[in-house]
Design an enzyme around this catalytic site. Sequence first.
Site, PDB file in Angstrom:
ATOM      1  N   SER A 146       0.852  -1.187   0.000  1.00  0.00           N
ATOM      2  CA  SER A 146       0.000   0.000   0.000  1.00  0.00           C
ATOM      3  C   SER A 146       0.889   1.239   0.000  1.00  0.00           C
ATOM      4  O   SER A 146       2.079   1.156   0.347  1.00  0.00           O
ATOM      5  CB  SER A 146      -0.889   0.008   1.253  1.00  0.00           C
ATOM      6  OG  SER A 146      -1.566   1.239   1.400  1.00  0.00           O
ATOM      7  N   TYR A 203      -3.155  -0.086  10.546  1.00  0.00           N
ATOM      8  CA  TYR A 203      -3.137  -0.543   9.157  1.00  0.00           C
ATOM      9  C   TYR A 203      -1.799  -0.196   8.508  1.00  0.00           C
ATOM     10  O   TYR A 203      -1.193  -1.020   7.801  1.00  0.00           O
ATOM     11  CB  TYR A 203      -4.283   0.112   8.381  1.00  0.00           C
ATOM     12  CG  TYR A 203      -4.343  -0.238   6.915  1.00  0.00           C
ATOM     13  CD1 TYR A 203      -4.939  -1.411   6.479  1.00  0.00           C
ATOM     14  CD2 TYR A 203      -3.798   0.614   5.953  1.00  0.00           C
ATOM     15  CE1 TYR A 203      -5.006  -1.738   5.127  1.00  0.00           C
ATOM     16  CE2 TYR A 203      -3.845   0.292   4.597  1.00  0.00           C
ATOM     17  CZ  TYR A 203      -4.451  -0.883   4.198  1.00  0.00           C
ATOM     18  OH  TYR A 203      -4.506  -1.199   2.864  1.00  0.00           O
TER      19      TYR A 203
END
Length: 254
Positions: free
Chosen positions: A145, A158
């Site tokens: 990500s 996250y």
Amino acid sequence: MSDMFKLNGKLALVTGSSQGIGHSLISGLADQGAIPVVNDRNGERAEAAVKAFAEKGVKAYSAVFDVTDKQAVDAGVDAIEDAVGPIEILINNAGIQYRTPLEDFPEEQWHRLLETNISGVFFTGQAVARHMIKRGSGKIINICSVQSELARPGIAPYTATKGAVRNLTRGMCTDWAKYGLQINGIAPGYFKTPLNQALVDNPEFTAWLEKRTPAGRWGDVEELVGAAVYLASPASSFVNGHVLAVDGGITVSV
């Protein structure tokens, strides 16, 4: 040159691929000739995706297991190898998100993120790699990500998990490249997906994102397919331990 990107007959397992980014990726691999193996922990969703492939004339298989359950992963991977064929491409895509201020972040959600986003990549990668190592070849692609590099308020756990996936990708390369495996990552920026729907629907966030991203817009999930095909194909035979950002330039711009 076009043959360098062909995946004809290669069995491709994509975790969390009944919907969202995972489904776009496995569909893109199938378009290049790969044989798709759809994974979901929900059997109905997996079978629905397999049926959708069949309606397009593509033979697909389902693999129903939860990536956080090591025994289920091992059994599921072994079953694919025994009943369908050798897994030549693995994309570790399954992941979850939870947004809340860090000081209020629930313990149970912390553990869910760790188990899904990190342990799931490790368990599935390890189970598949054991077979690939015996054959001396294989492609593993971990979905990282922009949060593997950057942080944003409300998603620190996250961010921690995706930073771990980036370094796990490097570690897998360090351990397994000598056996003929290529292990790389894709780092998506902000894409229109069910996971991000609340942000897509937020005019203030969308305005911020469009200003912050050099490309000036959200990404469409189909724009991740080219990177996946490249890293899954012979074209990337000497690319290893690399994380390819597909983010409209957000990670290189201040």
